[in-house]
Scaffold this motif. Structure first.
Motif, mmCIF file in Angstrom:
data_model
loop_
_atom_site.group_PDB
_atom_site.id
_atom_site.type_symbol
_atom_site.label_atom_id
_atom_site.label_comp_id
_atom_site.label_asym_id
_atom_site.label_seq_id
_atom_site.Cartn_x
_atom_site.Cartn_y
_atom_site.Cartn_z
ATOM 1 N N CYS A 143 0.838 -1.213 0.000
ATOM 2 C CA CYS A 143 0.000 0.000 0.000
ATOM 3 C C CYS A 143 0.867 1.255 0.000
ATOM 4 O O CYS A 143 0.485 2.271 -0.569
ATOM 5 C CB CYS A 143 -0.910 0.025 1.226
ATOM 6 S SG CYS A 143 -2.153 -1.278 1.200
ATOM 7 N N TYR A 171 1.350 3.345 -3.048
ATOM 8 C CA TYR A 171 0.425 2.922 -4.107
ATOM 9 C C TYR A 171 -0.514 4.077 -4.466
ATOM 10 O O TYR A 171 -1.296 4.511 -3.623
ATOM 11 C CB TYR A 171 -0.370 1.699 -3.636
ATOM 12 C CG TYR A 171 -1.441 1.233 -4.606
ATOM 13 C CD1 TYR A 171 -1.114 0.417 -5.683
ATOM 14 C CD2 TYR A 171 -2.769 1.611 -4.449
ATOM 15 C CE1 TYR A 171 -2.090 0.003 -6.575
ATOM 16 C CE2 TYR A 171 -3.761 1.194 -5.331
ATOM 17 C CZ TYR A 171 -3.403 0.393 -6.395
ATOM 18 O OH TYR A 171 -4.366 -0.027 -7.275
ATOM 19 N N CYS A 195 -4.180 0.594 5.941
ATOM 20 C CA CYS A 195 -5.404 1.388 5.909
ATOM 21 C C CYS A 195 -6.063 1.185 7.272
ATOM 22 O O CYS A 195 -6.221 0.041 7.730
ATOM 23 C CB CYS A 195 -6.354 0.910 4.824
ATOM 24 S SG CYS A 195 -5.662 1.021 3.170
ATOM 25 N N HIS A 239 -9.681 2.831 3.680
ATOM 26 C CA HIS A 239 -8.616 3.731 3.207
ATOM 27 C C HIS A 239 -8.314 4.903 4.129
ATOM 28 O O HIS A 239 -7.865 5.958 3.668
ATOM 29 C CB HIS A 239 -8.940 4.256 1.797
ATOM 30 C CG HIS A 239 -9.077 3.166 0.766
ATOM 31 N ND1 HIS A 239 -9.713 3.340 -0.437
ATOM 32 C CD2 HIS A 239 -8.657 1.877 0.774
ATOM 33 C CE1 HIS A 239 -9.693 2.216 -1.129
ATOM 34 N NE2 HIS A 239 -9.050 1.304 -0.412
ATOM 35 N N ASP A 245 -6.566 -2.931 7.216
ATOM 36 C CA ASP A 245 -6.567 -3.493 5.863
ATOM 37 C C ASP A 245 -5.199 -3.223 5.257
ATOM 38 O O ASP A 245 -4.713 -2.095 5.317
ATOM 39 C CB ASP A 245 -7.664 -2.779 5.050
ATOM 40 C CG ASP A 245 -7.823 -3.341 3.644
ATOM 41 O OD1 ASP A 245 -7.216 -4.383 3.330
ATOM 42 O OD2 ASP A 245 -8.569 -2.725 2.864
ATOM 43 N N VAL A 260 -1.954 -4.755 2.240
ATOM 44 C CA VAL A 260 -1.538 -5.646 1.157
ATOM 45 C C VAL A 260 -0.041 -5.881 1.294
ATOM 46 O O VAL A 260 0.716 -4.932 1.518
ATOM 47 C CB VAL A 260 -1.851 -5.039 -0.229
ATOM 48 C CG1 VAL A 260 -1.470 -6.006 -1.343
ATOM 49 C CG2 VAL A 260 -3.333 -4.670 -0.334
ATOM 50 N N ASP A 319 -3.953 -9.749 0.145
ATOM 51 C CA ASP A 319 -4.736 -8.625 0.671
ATOM 52 C C ASP A 319 -5.657 -9.176 1.753
ATOM 53 O O ASP A 319 -6.292 -10.224 1.560
ATOM 54 C CB ASP A 319 -5.538 -8.037 -0.505
ATOM 55 C CG ASP A 319 -6.287 -6.755 -0.176
ATOM 56 O OD1 ASP A 319 -6.361 -6.382 0.987
ATOM 57 O OD2 ASP A 319 -6.816 -6.159 -1.145
ATOM 58 N N HIS A 367 -11.963 -7.791 -5.473
ATOM 59 C CA HIS A 367 -11.225 -7.709 -6.747
ATOM 60 C C HIS A 367 -10.362 -8.950 -6.925
ATOM 61 O O HIS A 367 -10.037 -9.641 -5.961
ATOM 62 C CB HIS A 367 -10.336 -6.462 -6.703
ATOM 63 C CG HIS A 367 -9.535 -6.349 -5.425
ATOM 64 N ND1 HIS A 367 -8.285 -6.891 -5.278
ATOM 65 C CD2 HIS A 367 -9.857 -5.829 -4.209
ATOM 66 C CE1 HIS A 367 -7.864 -6.668 -4.038
ATOM 67 N NE2 HIS A 367 -8.799 -6.038 -3.353
ATOM 68 N N MET A 403 -2.128 -5.607 -7.154
ATOM 69 C CA MET A 403 -3.065 -5.554 -6.031
ATOM 70 C C MET A 403 -4.512 -5.680 -6.507
ATOM 71 O O MET A 403 -5.319 -6.358 -5.874
ATOM 72 C CB MET A 403 -2.859 -4.212 -5.320
ATOM 73 C CG MET A 403 -3.707 -3.995 -4.116
ATOM 74 S SD MET A 403 -3.602 -2.278 -3.514
ATOM 75 C CE MET A 403 -1.878 -2.087 -3.127
ATOM 76 N N HIS A 404 -4.813 -4.988 -7.589
ATOM 77 C CA HIS A 404 -6.188 -4.995 -8.089
ATOM 78 C C HIS A 404 -6.204 -5.522 -9.512
ATOM 79 O O HIS A 404 -5.683 -4.887 -10.416
ATOM 80 C CB HIS A 404 -6.794 -3.582 -8.053
ATOM 81 C CG HIS A 404 -6.938 -3.034 -6.672
ATOM 82 N ND1 HIS A 404 -6.594 -1.763 -6.330
ATOM 83 C CD2 HIS A 404 -7.401 -3.616 -5.545
ATOM 84 C CE1 HIS A 404 -6.834 -1.582 -5.034
ATOM 85 N NE2 HIS A 404 -7.327 -2.692 -4.539
ATOM 86 N N GLU A 437 -14.386 -9.068 0.197
ATOM 87 C CA GLU A 437 -14.238 -8.107 1.293
ATOM 88 C C GLU A 437 -15.503 -7.304 1.570
ATOM 89 O O GLU A 437 -15.606 -6.145 1.173
ATOM 90 C CB GLU A 437 -13.046 -7.166 1.057
ATOM 91 C CG GLU A 437 -12.943 -6.487 -0.287
ATOM 92 C CD GLU A 437 -11.757 -5.517 -0.320
ATOM 93 O OE1 GLU A 437 -11.501 -4.830 0.680
ATOM 94 O OE2 GLU A 437 -11.096 -5.430 -1.365
ATOM 95 N N TRP A 447 -8.987 9.762 -0.319
ATOM 96 C CA TRP A 447 -8.820 8.391 0.145
ATOM 97 C C TRP A 447 -9.870 8.000 1.171
ATOM 98 O O TRP A 447 -10.673 7.115 0.943
ATOM 99 C CB TRP A 447 -7.415 8.206 0.759
ATOM 100 C CG TRP A 447 -6.335 8.048 -0.244
ATOM 101 C CD1 TRP A 447 -5.419 8.997 -0.610
ATOM 102 C CD2 TRP A 447 -6.032 6.886 -1.015
ATOM 103 N NE1 TRP A 447 -4.577 8.487 -1.550
ATOM 104 C CE2 TRP A 447 -4.922 7.197 -1.819
ATOM 105 C CE3 TRP A 447 -6.586 5.605 -1.106
ATOM 106 C CZ2 TRP A 447 -4.352 6.283 -2.702
ATOM 107 C CZ3 TRP A 447 -6.023 4.686 -1.982
ATOM 108 C CH2 TRP A 447 -4.927 5.026 -2.764
ATOM 109 N N GLU A 466 -11.709 -9.257 5.175
ATOM 110 C CA GLU A 466 -11.275 -9.637 3.822
ATOM 111 C C GLU A 466 -10.322 -10.814 3.850
ATOM 112 O O GLU A 466 -9.424 -10.887 4.690
ATOM 113 C CB GLU A 466 -10.558 -8.437 3.177
ATOM 114 C CG GLU A 466 -9.937 -8.733 1.824
ATOM 115 C CD GLU A 466 -9.354 -7.487 1.146
ATOM 116 O OE1 GLU A 466 -9.125 -6.475 1.849
ATOM 117 O OE2 GLU A 466 -9.141 -7.539 -0.073
#
Ligand code: MF3
Ligand code: CO
Length: 260
Positions: A57, A60, A68, A77, A94, A96, A105, A168, A174-175, A201, A218, A232
């Motif tokens: 993160c 990112y 997060c 976020h 949260d 990653v 994640d 995702h 990540m996504h 999630e 964010w 998640e």
């Protein structure tokens, strides 16, 4: 486009998944009234780096931290800050982690001290809905089956689903595709097949589903200021089974009495 992973790639994805699970287990020991969210961020960053991972993160799209942080009405976020966690707060963490070229994640909403019964029930239902979603994520099923299962479970209990943010696909990035919404119709969307890795999630509000995004672009909060919970896992379709790559076991081991 959906990047299907080979069996070897899925084996590799267990490595960041293991590390992120241990990271949240480590954080669990520190989450109590009086700790600042920045302190949690520092602990996580050092733990990830010490164990050969990368906090994905951090940096990112300009995100300024490893974690997060989602206190009470924050949905997703939130930035770590000097804010001190207080008795009765809920805090979603949260993050990653990247390791060996792949990402994992994961999010867990923790109780800080003693929760009101209402907040505890929100967390419990949200976590249960994650497992309901995983249960629906059978090879051959569709993304909409997951979405519908999660939504139905939570809305039956009078909670509402955040729609603007989704789960995702995940892999080297990540996504990835597909999106995994927390609401929707059964039987729609891509079919789950061997080699797919997705993040499920649910973000679930105690009040209305509406959110507002802070001027920093964010931090996302509930519009009515009521609490929101978020859990998640990173989940892989391997042959004809569904495997949860991340685990809450380290959290449970760290805080057996406070495990929601
Ligand atoms: N699980 C979060 C997501 O999928 C992680 C975001 S990391 C951030 O959106 F850097 F984008 F904040
Ligand atoms: Co995610």
């Amino acid at each position: 486009m959906i990047y299907l992973k080979t069996p070897e790639e899925i084996e590799t994805m267990r490595i960041p998944a293991q590390l992120i699970s241990q990271t949240l287990g480590e954080l669990a020991k520190w989450i109590q009234p009086g700790v600042s969210t920045r302190k949690l961020d520092t602990i996580a960053r050092e733990f990830i780096l010490d164990n050969g991972g990368k906090p994905a993160c951090l940096g990112y799209e300009g995100f300024p931290a490893t974690l997060c942080i989602e206190v009470n009405e924050t949905v997703v976020h939130g930035f770590p800050s000097d804010r001190i966690l207080m008795d009765g707060d809920i805090v979603g963490i949260d993050t990653v982690v990247e390791k060996n070229g792949f990402m994992a994640d994961m999010c867990y909403t923790f109780a800080v001290g003693t929760l009101s019964p209402e907040k505890e029930a929100l967390c419990r239902t949200t976590k249960e809905s994650l497992y309901i979603g995983i249960e629906a994520a059978k090879p051959g099923a569709r993304i909409g089956d997951i979405s519908n299962a999660v939504q139905t479970y939570c809305e039956k209990r009078n909670y509402s689903m955040v729609r603007e943010m989704t789960g995702h696909g995940i892999g080297r990035r990540m996504h990835e595709s597909p999106e995994v919404p927390n609401y929707g119709r059964r039987g729609i969307g891509p079919r789950l097949q061997n080699g797919m890795v997705i993040c499920i999630e649910p973000m679930v509000n105690m009040g209305s589903r509406n959110i507002v995004i802070a001027p920093n672009g964010w931090e996302c909060r509930t519009r009515d200021g009521k609490p929101s919970a978020h859990y998640e896992h990173t989940v892989a379709i391997v042959g004809d089974s569904t495997e949860v790559l991340t685990t809450f076991d380290y959290i449970q081991q760290a805080i057996p009495d406070k495990f929601i």
